[in-house]
Design a protein around this motif. Structure first.
Motif, PDB file in Angstrom:
ATOM      1  N   LYS A  10       0.824  -1.304   0.018  1.00  0.00           N
ATOM      2  CA  LYS A  10      -0.044   0.044   0.112  1.00  0.00           C
ATOM      3  C   LYS A  10       0.880   1.270  -0.079  1.00  0.00           C
ATOM      4  O   LYS A  10       0.570   2.380  -0.767  1.00  0.00           O
ATOM      5  CB  LYS A  10      -0.885   0.106   1.216  1.00  0.00           C
ATOM      6  CG  LYS A  10      -1.912  -0.885   1.154  1.00  0.00           C
ATOM      7  CD  LYS A  10      -3.204  -0.481   2.080  1.00  0.00           C
ATOM      8  CE  LYS A  10      -4.338  -1.553   2.090  1.00  0.00           C
ATOM      9  NZ  LYS A  10      -4.509  -2.834   1.591  1.00  0.00           N
ATOM     10  N   ILE A  11       1.919   1.521   0.830  1.00  0.00           N
ATOM     11  CA  ILE A  11       2.689   2.415   0.673  1.00  0.00           C
ATOM     12  C   ILE A  11       3.568   2.725  -0.255  1.00  0.00           C
ATOM     13  O   ILE A  11       3.620   4.026  -0.762  1.00  0.00           O
ATOM     14  CB  ILE A  11       3.797   2.521   2.200  1.00  0.00           C
ATOM     15  CG1 ILE A  11       4.352   3.785   2.222  1.00  0.00           C
ATOM     16  CG2 ILE A  11       4.895   1.324   1.842  1.00  0.00           C
ATOM     17  CD1 ILE A  11       4.923   3.644   3.686  1.00  0.00           C
ATOM     18  N   LEU A  12       3.654   1.698  -1.085  1.00  0.00           N
ATOM     19  CA  LEU A  12       4.522   1.687  -2.407  1.00  0.00           C
ATOM     20  C   LEU A  12       3.414   2.679  -3.464  1.00  0.00           C
ATOM     21  O   LEU A  12       3.989   3.419  -4.128  1.00  0.00           O
ATOM     22  CB  LEU A  12       4.969   0.669  -3.144  1.00  0.00           C
ATOM     23  CG  LEU A  12       6.017  -0.147  -2.316  1.00  0.00           C
ATOM     24  CD1 LEU A  12       6.211  -1.305  -3.237  1.00  0.00           C
ATOM     25  CD2 LEU A  12       7.226   0.644  -2.240  1.00  0.00           C
ATOM     26  N   ALA A  13       2.264   2.311  -3.517  1.00  0.00           N
ATOM     27  CA  ALA A  13       1.093   3.066  -4.318  1.00  0.00           C
ATOM     28  C   ALA A  13       0.644   4.094  -3.597  1.00  0.00           C
ATOM     29  O   ALA A  13       0.401   5.122  -4.371  1.00  0.00           O
ATOM     30  CB  ALA A  13       0.003   1.960  -4.319  1.00  0.00           C
ATOM     31  N   MET A  14       0.843   4.265  -2.438  1.00  0.00           N
ATOM     32  CA  MET A  14       0.520   5.689  -1.829  1.00  0.00           C
ATOM     33  C   MET A  14       1.375   6.855  -2.079  1.00  0.00           C
ATOM     34  O   MET A  14       1.125   8.078  -2.204  1.00  0.00           O
ATOM     35  CB  MET A  14       0.316   5.486  -0.528  1.00  0.00           C
ATOM     36  CG  MET A  14      -1.111   4.804  -0.065  1.00  0.00           C
ATOM     37  SD  MET A  14      -2.510   5.724  -0.810  1.00  0.00           S
ATOM     38  CE  MET A  14      -3.254   4.588  -1.709  1.00  0.00           C
ATOM     39  N   TYR A  15       2.859   6.588  -2.310  1.00  0.00           N
ATOM     40  CA  TYR A  15       3.748   7.719  -2.280  1.00  0.00           C
ATOM     41  C   TYR A  15       3.656   8.379  -3.334  1.00  0.00           C
ATOM     42  O   TYR A  15       3.703   9.735  -3.433  1.00  0.00           O
ATOM     43  CB  TYR A  15       5.228   6.803  -2.148  1.00  0.00           C
ATOM     44  CG  TYR A  15       6.421   7.882  -2.285  1.00  0.00           C
ATOM     45  CD1 TYR A  15       7.082   8.068  -3.249  1.00  0.00           C
ATOM     46  CD2 TYR A  15       6.397   8.772  -1.279  1.00  0.00           C
ATOM     47  CE1 TYR A  15       8.063   8.976  -3.458  1.00  0.00           C
ATOM     48  CE2 TYR A  15       7.433   9.924  -1.404  1.00  0.00           C
ATOM     49  CZ  TYR A  15       8.438   9.931  -2.458  1.00  0.00           C
ATOM     50  OH  TYR A  15       9.237  10.699  -2.624  1.00  0.00           O
TER      51      TYR A  15
END
Lengths: 221, 380
Positions: free
Chosen positions: A197-202
């Motif tokens: 998720k964090i890779l997509a949110m950045y």
């Protein structure tokens, strides 16, 4: 293949071309109402209501699938044109030829190319969301930033800008930025693989950060 | 699932390329619509049939209808084959699944690779691992673009043609692709065992140092002294360059070859950082203030001396004496500057105003391409 009949060539060429345009697999919607007969006002109001409902969902984000199920690009277009018009730098002025303010085209391009790039990144990371759904969500979630821009412009009407006013503008934009990021997270998080998720949110964070930066740095009225 | 993918990726690039070629071949061999059942067979794809097999028409218009049908068949055939070719081209090139293996990363992997890009490893016998990954480099580049925008806005960088964002995009992506391409060519010549994706990945992570230095350099802004920036440039830029150099050294044989490739990488990395700082930074703030504010309120020379406040009486009137000497030096120059301005701009303005029709001047002045604007542009 023994139960298949082969037609003569001439038979098939004589078949007249008629029938429904519907592709096989879809049931024929004979009872679907035709939008050609209704008044234009009804058609327009239906779309306007759909867009309004989506704005409402963005402003009060609960994890709902309304934005994803019936995506449309009207809302993002309206927001993009609105923000780009408000953010235009001053031009046609003899004293400063090009004051470095973002032009309409720049904001337009940043908005759409940014949405496309973020969507591509989401898909490449393994998200199961269609291209246009993602662009739709990203576009709609700029709405809080547009509200922050309106607040900033109202504040900029005052002639003398004090530090206090700048702080108010800054806080408004930061709040808008946080709200946009949170809203898009609420909609897009479910379509990502759980550990990425964090890779997509950045990139979404970067996208809204650039737009927020354009808003906060726009000091000309 | 992840391990199988990475072991597949550990194959040499030749296998990957033949896989691609296999995809192309299969599509070409398919021909037109062999998936379709007999009931949907499109007879227009085959050769247009000889006229006697088509339907019968009345005698007179027989040849016309045959010609028309022939024409339709040919058109449909061309359209269909064009559509099929376009579809197969799209499936091969436009398919982003092509890039999917390079985005197959976990957050902790990205974090560790980012940190290790600043830590050079001692060259040892075995080759240093370079991961084929594009997510990290892409995010670093977008961060760098955002930081450049930030720096350009803070430094009031003016762009006559184009936009700030376009400039930042162009610069970053051109460097990434261009420098990687150059290093790829050099590594081919010097027999370095690195594929293009690995070079892209390595140079991309090297740009992480650029992000850090630009960020710190813009936040901690020392106007007249670039020492802080040079220190950051040497330390942070140097560390990431050393990391890339150690990777290359571990994958190249021969002293000359190593020196060539390492020299190229170090030069590109460090010089790009210098370029980013100085091109988009207000280099000489004092000069720009003097020139740009020339049409704002200028203080007459005499008042400047009065405005100089001398706090330290024990130092004597050193600032005042300095100002007096500067005044004396500049006074003769002042006259010549005024005369020059009078001759050029003043003459042009007088020439325009002396025209018979005053309306012409009114029309000319707002015109950006008119003679007055031309003269102003020339002398500015």
């Amino acid at each position: 293949m023994s139960d298949v009949e082969f037609h003569e060539q001439s038979d098939l060429n004589d078949v007249s071309l008629e029938g429904d345009i519907t592709a096989p697999g879809f049931k024929a919607d004979d009872d679907e109402f035709s939008t050609l007969d209704e008044p234009v006002k009804d058609t327009v109001m239906r779309d306007v209501r759909a867009v309004g409902v989506k704005f409402w969902h963005v402003l009060y984000p609960k994890s709902s699938t309304a934005l994803l199920r019936e995506w449309d690009l009207w809302g993002p277009l309206i927001l993009c044109v609105f923000i780009a018009m408000l953010l235009q730098g001053k031009s046609d002025d003899l004293n400063n030829m090009n004051d470095g303010g973002p032009q309409f085209a720049e904001v337009f391009v940043i908005y759409w190319v940014g949405a496309v790039v973020v969507t591509l990144n989401t898909k490449l990371l393994g998200g199961n969301i269609s291209f246009f759904q993602s662009v739709c969500v990203l576009g709609y979630c700029v709405c809080p930033l547009a509200i922050a821009l309106i607040i900033c412009r109202c504040i900029l009407i005052v002639d003398e800008q004090t530090t206090m006013l700048f702080i108010i503008r800054f806080v408004a934009v930061v709040l808008g930025f946080g709200w946009s990021t949170f809203a898009s997270t609420a909609f897009l998080a479910d379509s990502q693989p759980p550990n990425r998720k964090i890779l997509a949110m950045y990139p979404i964070f970067l996208f809204y950060f650039v737009i927020s930066w354009l808003i906060i740095s726009h000091t000309h009225s | 699932m992840v391990t199988t993918t990475t072991t597949a990726m550990a194959d040499t690039s030749q296998n990957w390329r033949t896989q691609q070629t296999a995809v192309l071949d299969m599509n070409d061999m398919e021909g037109g619509g062999s998936d379709q059942s007999d009931y949907e067979t499109n007879f227009t794809e085959t050769k247009p049939r000889p006229p006697k097999d088509s339907g019968q028409g009345p005698g007179g218009g027989y040849m016309d209808s045959v010609k028309q049908r022939l024409q339709e068949n040919v058109t449909n055939m061309m359209w269909q084959s064009g559509k099929d070719k376009a579809k197969s081209a799209w499936n091969v090139y436009g398919n982003i699944d092509f890039l999917r293996p390079y985005f197959n990363v976990e957050p902790h992997e990205v974090r560790s690779r980012l940190l290790y890009s600043f830590i050079p490893q001692k060259p040892s016998e075995e080759r240093q691992r370079v991961h084929r990954e594009l997510y990290g480099p892409m995010m670093i580049i977008f961060t760098l673009i955002a930081l450049l925008l930030f720096q350009m806005k803070t430094a009031d960088h003016r762009v006559e043609e184009g936009t700030l964002m376009g400039t930042a995009f162009g610069v970053c992506f051109t460097y990434w692709f261009g420098a990687s391409g150059l290093i790829w060519v050099l590594s081919y010549v010097c027999n370095t065992h690195l594929t293009l994706i690995q070079i892209l990945s390595m140079m991309g992570y090297g740009m992480g140092s650029h992000c850090v230095v630009i960020f710190l350099g813009t936040i901690i802004h020392t106007s007249h002294d670039h020492l802080f920036f040079y220190a950051l440039w040497a330390i942070v830029g140097g560390l990431s360059t050393l990391r890339m150099v150690s990777i290359i050294v571990s994958r190249t044989q021969g002293q000359t070859q190593r020196m060539i490739v390492c020299g190229a990488v170090a030069t590109l990395n460090l010089l790009f950082l210098l370029y980013l700082h100085f091109a988009y930074h207000q280099i000489v703030e004092d000069l720009s203030e003097v020139f740009i504010s020339s049409n704002k309120n200028l203080q007459p020379m005499e008042n400047i001396a009065d405005n100089v406040v001398v706090d330290d009486k024990s130092a004597g009137n050193v600032p005042g004496e300095v100002v007096d000497e500067v005044k004396q030096a500049i006074e003769p120059l002042e006259e010549s500057v005024v005369n020059l301005v009078d001759k050029t701009i003043g003459a042009t303005v007088k020439q325009l105003i002396d025209k018979d029709n005053v309306d012409d001047t009114v029309k000319v002045l707002p015109d950006k391409d008119g003679p007055l604007m031309g003269a102003l542009k020339d002398t500015a």
